[in-house]
Each structure stands twice: as structure tokens, then as C-alpha cells.
Design a protein around this motif. Sequence first.
Motif, PDB file in Angstrom:
ATOM      1  N   LEU A 141       0.848  -1.194   0.000  1.00 41.14           N
ATOM      2  CA  LEU A 141       0.000   0.000   0.000  1.00 41.14           C
ATOM      3  C   LEU A 141       0.881   1.241   0.000  1.00 41.14           C
ATOM      4  N   PRO A 142       0.780   2.110  -1.023  1.00 43.18           N
ATOM      5  CA  PRO A 142       1.587   3.336  -1.029  1.00 43.18           C
ATOM      6  C   PRO A 142       1.004   4.372  -0.075  1.00 43.18           C
ATOM      7  N   VAL A 143       1.849   4.924   0.785  1.00 46.13           N
ATOM      8  CA  VAL A 143       1.387   5.922   1.751  1.00 46.13           C
ATOM      9  C   VAL A 143       2.408   7.045   1.851  1.00 46.13           C
ATOM     10  N   MET A 144       1.943   8.181   2.340  1.00 49.93           N
ATOM     11  CA  MET A 144       2.808   9.299   2.704  1.00 49.93           C
ATOM     12  C   MET A 144       2.828   9.418   4.222  1.00 49.93           C
ATOM     13  N   LYS A 145       4.011   9.722   4.754  1.00 49.91           N
ATOM     14  CA  LYS A 145       4.162   9.908   6.193  1.00 49.91           C
ATOM     15  C   LYS A 145       4.664  11.321   6.466  1.00 49.91           C
ATOM     16  N   LEU A 146       3.963  12.009   7.338  1.00 53.79           N
ATOM     17  CA  LEU A 146       4.366  13.338   7.782  1.00 53.79           C
ATOM     18  C   LEU A 146       4.633  13.303   9.277  1.00 53.79           C
ATOM     19  N   ILE A 147       5.676  13.982   9.712  1.00 54.53           N
ATOM     20  CA  ILE A 147       5.936  14.165  11.133  1.00 54.53           C
ATOM     21  C   ILE A 147       5.676  15.630  11.461  1.00 54.53           C
ATOM     22  N   SER A 153      -0.140  23.741  26.265  1.00 56.33           N
ATOM     23  CA  SER A 153       0.006  24.350  27.588  1.00 56.33           C
ATOM     24  C   SER A 153      -1.019  23.740  28.532  1.00 56.33           C
ATOM     25  N   GLU A 154      -0.550  23.393  29.715  1.00 50.23           N
ATOM     26  CA  GLU A 154      -1.444  22.796  30.708  1.00 50.23           C
ATOM     27  C   GLU A 154      -0.980  23.193  32.101  1.00 50.23           C
ATOM     28  N   LYS A 155      -1.847  23.841  32.830  1.00 46.87           N
ATOM     29  CA  LYS A 155      -1.547  24.281  34.195  1.00 46.87           C
ATOM     30  C   LYS A 155      -0.269  25.112  34.253  1.00 46.87           C
ATOM     31  N   GLY A 156      -0.127  25.998  33.277  1.00 44.77           N
ATOM     32  CA  GLY A 156       1.020  26.895  33.247  1.00 44.77           C
ATOM     33  C   GLY A 156       2.304  26.269  32.745  1.00 44.77           C
ATOM     34  N   ARG A 157       2.247  25.023  32.291  1.00 41.40           N
ATOM     35  CA  ARG A 157       3.433  24.332  31.794  1.00 41.40           C
ATOM     36  C   ARG A 157       3.290  24.066  30.305  1.00 41.40           C
ATOM     37  N   SER A 158       4.331  24.348  29.539  1.00 41.84           N
ATOM     38  CA  SER A 158       4.330  24.094  28.091  1.00 41.84           C
ATOM     39  C   SER A 158       5.092  22.819  27.786  1.00 41.84           C
ATOM     40  N   PHE A 159       4.589  22.039  26.840  1.00 39.72           N
ATOM     41  CA  PHE A 159       5.265  20.824  26.426  1.00 39.72           C
ATOM     42  C   PHE A 159       4.952  20.558  24.953  1.00 39.72           C
ATOM     43  N   THR A 160       5.852  19.823  24.303  1.00 34.75           N
ATOM     44  CA  THR A 160       5.726  19.554  22.872  1.00 34.75           C
ATOM     45  C   THR A 160       5.366  18.091  22.636  1.00 34.75           C
ATOM     46  N   LYS A 161       4.468  17.882  21.695  1.00 41.80           N
ATOM     47  CA  LYS A 161       4.098  16.543  21.261  1.00 41.80           C
ATOM     48  C   LYS A 161       4.373  16.414  19.763  1.00 41.80           C
ATOM     49  N   GLN A 162       4.653  15.208  19.342  1.00 44.66           N
ATOM     50  CA  GLN A 162       4.860  14.908  17.933  1.00 44.66           C
ATOM     51  C   GLN A 162       3.628  14.190  17.388  1.00 44.66           C
ATOM     52  N   GLY A 163       3.323  14.460  16.137  1.00 44.02           N
ATOM     53  CA  GLY A 163       2.211  13.786  15.479  1.00 44.02           C
ATOM     54  C   GLY A 163       2.713  13.007  14.270  1.00 44.02           C
ATOM     55  N   VAL A 164       2.312  11.752  14.146  1.00 46.77           N
ATOM     56  CA  VAL A 164       2.650  10.932  12.983  1.00 46.77           C
ATOM     57  C   VAL A 164       1.387  10.823  12.139  1.00 46.77           C
ATOM     58  N   TYR A 165       1.460  11.347  10.931  1.00 50.11           N
ATOM     59  CA  TYR A 165       0.296  11.483  10.049  1.00 50.11           C
ATOM     60  C   TYR A 165       0.559  10.673   8.783  1.00 50.11           C
ATOM     61  N   VAL A 166      -0.250   9.658   8.553  1.00 53.38           N
ATOM     62  CA  VAL A 166      -0.092   8.773   7.397  1.00 53.38           C
ATOM     63  C   VAL A 166      -1.338   8.906   6.519  1.00 53.38           C
ATOM     64  N   TYR A 167      -1.129   9.062   5.209  1.00 55.87           N
ATOM     65  CA  TYR A 167      -2.293   9.212   4.343  1.00 55.87           C
ATOM     66  C   TYR A 167      -2.054   8.587   2.976  1.00 55.87           C
ATOM     67  N   TRP A 168      -3.170   8.310   2.295  1.00 56.06           N
ATOM     68  CA  TRP A 168      -3.148   7.831   0.916  1.00 56.06           C
ATOM     69  C   TRP A 168      -4.501   8.116   0.274  1.00 56.06           C
TER      70      TRP A 168
END
Length: 250
Positions: A141-147, A153-168
Motif C-alpha cells: 500500500l503506497p502511503v505518505m508519512k508526515l511528522i 500548555s497545561e496548568k502553566g506548563r508548556s510541552f511539545t508533542k509529535q504527530g505521525v500522520y499517514v495518508y493515501w
Amino acid sequence: MNKQKWFILITAMGLMAATAGVLSWYKTAQKLGAPGVKTTPIAGSHRLNIQLPELVLDYTSEAVPTDQGLLDYMPQDTSFVQRHYVSQDGFHTILNVVLMGTDRTSIHKPQFCLRGQGWDIDGGKSTETTIRMTRPYAYDLPVMKLIASRTFSEKGRSFTKQGVYVYWFVADNDLTAQHRTRMWHMSMNLLRTGVLERWAYVTCFAVCDPGEEEATFERMKKFIAASTPQFQLAAGPHAATAELPQTASR
């Protein structure tokens, strides 16, 4: 204005008129192709019910309602479905399908979806790859992957999350991971047959901590391989299989 300029002007106007006429004819004469995903009619609606599986491997799921603003904005024969899946160990992923109708503009470049939700695409580029499927037979199956990344922000604290996005993209007997290829196939098929391919845009999305992108993608590959045959009708060419070594006879 000299004769040459008049000739160029008249020729250009003639070509524009002819092009408009051809486009108008195709719009009225074209037939809409069959979808490449499983659907059922919705009474009193031009939209279709897209049948995503409720259970995949050890995942349970729940339907995510489509935003009413999106339904009002998009063409009335564009169909949507989204389900949120959770495995027994707490891994989350979202499967989403957008199925176009007679309006080919209902599917746009995938990058717009992420940016519209506040995600920044790392590097700004897609990576094309394949996922080995075993049903209805072995194919890739041919797919594209994006990161992508996003700061929360939560309770005055900032944090980073990564998203893995696959589509076709999938249509009746057609598959591609490339948006441009989909547009080209759709145009050529319309010119040759008068049938407008009914493409579906399929996405799978999961969120993880920085550094866990590849491990997350591996889990998504297993989920996609198990879920896709349950809702997708089209499949790619048979995958080449390696020859088994021959055993010496005695």
C-alpha cells in the motif's frame, strides 16, 4: 492594432471559448465513478455512510461526530467518517476518510489539514513509503508519512508533542500516495471515459512524545494493515515474493 495582434487576440479568445465549452460539456455529461471504500446510502442525503470497522486487532473504537461547520462548508455530496481507536495498552490512533462526490475540490492538499489544527510539519516535506498488506492478497500500500509537532500548555506548563500522520488516496481500482498523481489519474480518466473517479482521502494519525516517532509509526503500520482490508475495496498489484531456497533431495 495591426493584423498580427488582431489574429493573436481572436485566436486566444477562441481557445478560451472552446475550453469553456469543453469544460461545461464534461460537467454535464460526466458520470461519477464508484468509490474505492465500502459505503451504504443515507436516507434523504446525497452523502454516503463510510463503513469503518469498530474492532481492529485488540483496539476498540468510537465514532467521532463530523463538525457541523465542515458539513455546511463542504459540497453536499462529500462524505466523511472518523473513528478513534484505543488498544488494550492505551495506544491511541484516529482513522479518517473523506470521500468526494461530483465536486473534485472537496479533497485538498493533506498538509492543510494539519496546519489548520495547529500542527507544524517538521521539515515541510512528506516521506513516501509502503505498508505491506496481506489481504485480500500480498501487496504494498503506497502511503505518505508526515511528522508534525505542536506545543501545548497545561496548568502553566508548556510541552511539545509529535504527530505521525499517514495518508493515501483510493478510488475504484486505483491507489496512490501522491496528490498530483491522483489529480492526473482523475483528469485522464475523465477525458478517456467521461467517468469522474470518486477518490477517497484516507488518513491515520497518532500523537507521541519526541523521539518515539518511528516506534509509533511501526504500531500504526500494523494497525493500517489490519484495518484497511475491512473498509477498502481497491488493492494494489501483487507483491513480488522471494523464491524459497530449494532443499537438496536425497
